[in-house]
Design a protein around this motif. Structure first.
Motif, PDB file in Angstrom:
ATOM      1  N   SER A  80      50.380  49.133  44.453  1.00  0.00           N
ATOM      2  CA  SER A  80      50.730  48.983  43.030  1.00  0.00           C
ATOM      3  C   SER A  80      52.192  48.591  42.832  1.00  0.00           C
ATOM      4  O   SER A  80      52.504  47.820  41.919  1.00  0.00           O
ATOM      5  CB  SER A  80      50.411  50.262  42.258  1.00  0.00           C
ATOM      6  OG  SER A  80      51.119  51.357  42.797  1.00  0.00           O
ATOM      7  N   ASP A 136      46.585  51.855  40.567  1.00  0.00           N
ATOM      8  CA  ASP A 136      47.170  53.168  40.292  1.00  0.00           C
ATOM      9  C   ASP A 136      47.189  53.376  38.775  1.00  0.00           C
ATOM     10  O   ASP A 136      48.063  52.869  38.085  1.00  0.00           O
ATOM     11  CB  ASP A 136      48.593  53.239  40.860  1.00  0.00           C
ATOM     12  CG  ASP A 136      49.259  54.591  40.628  1.00  0.00           C
ATOM     13  OD1 ASP A 136      48.630  55.491  40.028  1.00  0.00           O
ATOM     14  OD2 ASP A 136      50.422  54.742  41.048  1.00  0.00           O
ATOM     15  N   GLU A 158      48.028  55.746  37.043  1.00  0.00           N
ATOM     16  CA  GLU A 158      49.122  56.568  36.529  1.00  0.00           C
ATOM     17  C   GLU A 158      50.486  55.897  36.697  1.00  0.00           C
ATOM     18  O   GLU A 158      51.514  56.558  36.571  1.00  0.00           O
ATOM     19  CB  GLU A 158      49.119  57.924  37.236  1.00  0.00           C
ATOM     20  CG  GLU A 158      47.852  58.705  36.970  1.00  0.00           C
ATOM     21  CD  GLU A 158      47.803  60.022  37.729  1.00  0.00           C
ATOM     22  OE1 GLU A 158      48.741  60.307  38.500  1.00  0.00           O
ATOM     23  OE2 GLU A 158      46.822  60.755  37.543  1.00  0.00           O
ATOM     24  N   PHE A 159      50.506  54.607  36.947  1.00  0.00           N
ATOM     25  CA  PHE A 159      51.746  53.880  37.206  1.00  0.00           C
ATOM     26  C   PHE A 159      52.343  53.405  35.875  1.00  0.00           C
ATOM     27  O   PHE A 159      52.004  52.349  35.354  1.00  0.00           O
ATOM     28  CB  PHE A 159      51.477  52.717  38.153  1.00  0.00           C
ATOM     29  CG  PHE A 159      52.705  52.063  38.707  1.00  0.00           C
ATOM     30  CD1 PHE A 159      53.910  52.730  38.831  1.00  0.00           C
ATOM     31  CD2 PHE A 159      52.658  50.747  39.124  1.00  0.00           C
ATOM     32  CE1 PHE A 159      55.030  52.123  39.353  1.00  0.00           C
ATOM     33  CE2 PHE A 159      53.762  50.116  39.656  1.00  0.00           C
ATOM     34  CZ  PHE A 159      54.956  50.800  39.758  1.00  0.00           C
TER      35      PHE A 159
END
Length: 166
Positions: free
Chosen positions: A82, A112, A114-115
């Motif tokens: 990511s 990802d 949650e990036f």
């Protein structure tokens, strides 16, 4: 009009045009082929980290296409990374390749969920495309992932102002 007058008029027009077409040396432009690359292509035996670091250096030097080569070479060694995808998107964004940047950021988010940086950068793509509603949604996702990002809050605020004006 007689043939003689027509020929005389044609000669005057041709010679006067030729006189205007003459340009001094200082105004002539030399068109040359693009410069040969100053950067070696990515080494096949280099580690993903070394390729990414060289990509970072090239991007800092504004050698965006070369940086992309290095990032893609690193991505081949670390698929679905990511952070690399985000850097590719940032580089595309710097070159105003919004469609490519959007794809890279969306791929980074898919890798990802949650990036926060990727959500924020995707918001920038939408913002640059004057899609303020979509930009606000991406900024809100970024904020929900990391609320301490002050810059995201600032971007969200300016985008919300533009959205209300429309």
């Amino acid at each position: 009009m007689s043939c003689r007058k027509t020929c005389l008029l044609l000669a005057v027009v041709v010679f006067s045009t030729a006189a205007f077409a003459q340009v001094s040396h200082s105004e002539q432009v030399q068109i040359a082929p693009p410069l040969i690359r100053g950067v070696d292509p990515p080494a096949a035996d280099a580690s993903a980290e070394a390729l990414e670091l060289q990509g970072d250096r090239l991007r800092a030097d504004k050698l965006y296409l070369d940086a992309l080569d290095y990032y893609h070479a690193a991505l081949a060694k670390k698929p679905n990374d990511s952070h690399l995808l985000n850097k590719i998107g940032i580089t595309d964004l710097m070159m105003q390749r919004y469609k490519d940047a959007r794809k890279a950021f969306e791929h980074a988010i898919k890798a990802d969920h949650e990036f926060a940086d990727a959500y924020n950068n995707l918001g920038v793509v939408f913002y640059e495309g004057k899609k303020y509603g979509a930009a606000v949604k991406e900024y809100e996702k970024a904020i929900s992932e990391r609320s301490q990002f002050r810059i995201i809050l600032q971007q969200h605020g300016s985008c919300a102002v533009f959205q209300k004006r429309l």
